[in-house]
Design an enzyme around this catalytic site. Sequence first.
Site, mmCIF file in Angstrom:
data_model
loop_
_atom_site.group_PDB
_atom_site.id
_atom_site.type_symbol
_atom_site.label_atom_id
_atom_site.label_comp_id
_atom_site.label_asym_id
_atom_site.label_seq_id
_atom_site.Cartn_x
_atom_site.Cartn_y
_atom_site.Cartn_z
ATOM 1 N N LYS A 210 0.684 -1.217 0.021
ATOM 2 C CA LYS A 210 -0.029 0.022 -0.079
ATOM 3 C C LYS A 210 0.808 1.275 -0.129
ATOM 4 C CE LYS A 210 -1.987 -1.359 3.840
ATOM 5 N NZ LYS A 210 -2.915 -1.198 4.791
ATOM 6 N N THR B 147 -8.450 10.210 7.774
ATOM 7 C CA THR B 147 -7.866 8.701 7.372
ATOM 8 C C THR B 147 -7.545 7.913 8.249
ATOM 9 O OG1 THR B 147 -5.527 9.605 7.284
ATOM 10 C CG2 THR B 147 -6.827 9.911 5.169
ATOM 11 N N GLY C 261 -8.285 4.721 10.279
ATOM 12 C CA GLY C 261 -8.733 3.283 9.945
ATOM 13 C C GLY C 261 -8.891 2.856 8.585
ATOM 14 N N THR C 262 -7.835 3.355 7.636
ATOM 15 C CA THR C 262 -7.912 3.370 6.270
ATOM 16 C C THR C 262 -7.473 1.659 5.964
ATOM 17 O OG1 THR C 262 -5.738 4.227 6.122
ATOM 18 C CG2 THR C 262 -7.668 5.606 5.335
ATOM 19 N N GLY C 263 -6.344 1.209 6.737
ATOM 20 C CA GLY C 263 -5.736 0.052 6.588
ATOM 21 C C GLY C 263 -6.736 -1.166 6.935
ATOM 22 N N CYS C 264 -7.486 -0.692 8.325
ATOM 23 C CA CYS C 264 -8.342 -1.696 8.526
ATOM 24 C C CYS C 264 -9.575 -1.845 7.573
ATOM 25 C CB CYS C 264 -8.914 -1.294 9.905
ATOM 26 S SG CYS C 264 -7.670 -1.003 11.349
#
Length: 267
Positions: free
Chosen positions: A174, A206, A208-211
């Site tokens: 990512k 942003t 919590g984008t990865g979750c």
Amino acid sequence: MVPIALTIAGSDSGGGAGVQADLKTFSALGAYGASVITALTAQNTRAVVLVEPVSDAMIAAQIDAVFDDLNIRAVKLGMLGGPQAIAVVAQGLAGRTLPIVLDPVMVAKSGDRLLSPDALDSLRRQLLPMATLLTPNLPEAADLLGCAPAQDEAEMMGQGDALRELGPKAVLMKGGHGSGEVCVDLLISDAGIMRLTAQRRATKNTHGTGCTLSAAIATGLAKGAGLEEAVRRAHDYLQGAIAAADDLGVGSGHGPLHHFHAFWRNG
């Protein structure tokens, strides 16, 4: 029957990341969400105030309970905290033939560390070989490999290949922590390399984008999509959630995404 996705992760009291973000994502994309909580965090959009691990026995009991009764079709792994929790989760998932999306959560958006330094080796040895897909951001990939973060796409590809050698079937590198007007993600698998791009947005919301991305991929896999299709759909969903994040106005720090942007908008 409704597809069921399971999140094994930490709880975010602010609701923007962790189990709360995963369950919102599952629901928004048409799956039933089950959960195994590995840690409690007292946090908001500005900081993680306190982290309290859940006991090994409780983590194991939650895993046994959901698999004993529910037809789980995909698993998303998030914050695990320490080596003991990693060992318990690995044991609970051993022998289960279903897709596992591993998001190697290490540091919160606020900068607070969520994975103990002594847990990195356990993560590499015990969980990476079980993963259908590993979804690291650039700093996480560098930590797992013990090197500097990738500076360009060539280095991202090289690190993705190196991570695959540790066991995961595929790696999604990512590029959100990179530079430039365009954010590039690279899916590296046996099928080759799939390049996904998005315009960088000028927003601080942003959290919590990865979750959210890993949970969205797990939802697609639970619904029967192939890996590339699940990743592409999840990427599109994430971009919509980021684009609508400023509409929410939640908190004064790094605010959450709008997980239900397709259903309602503030005001």
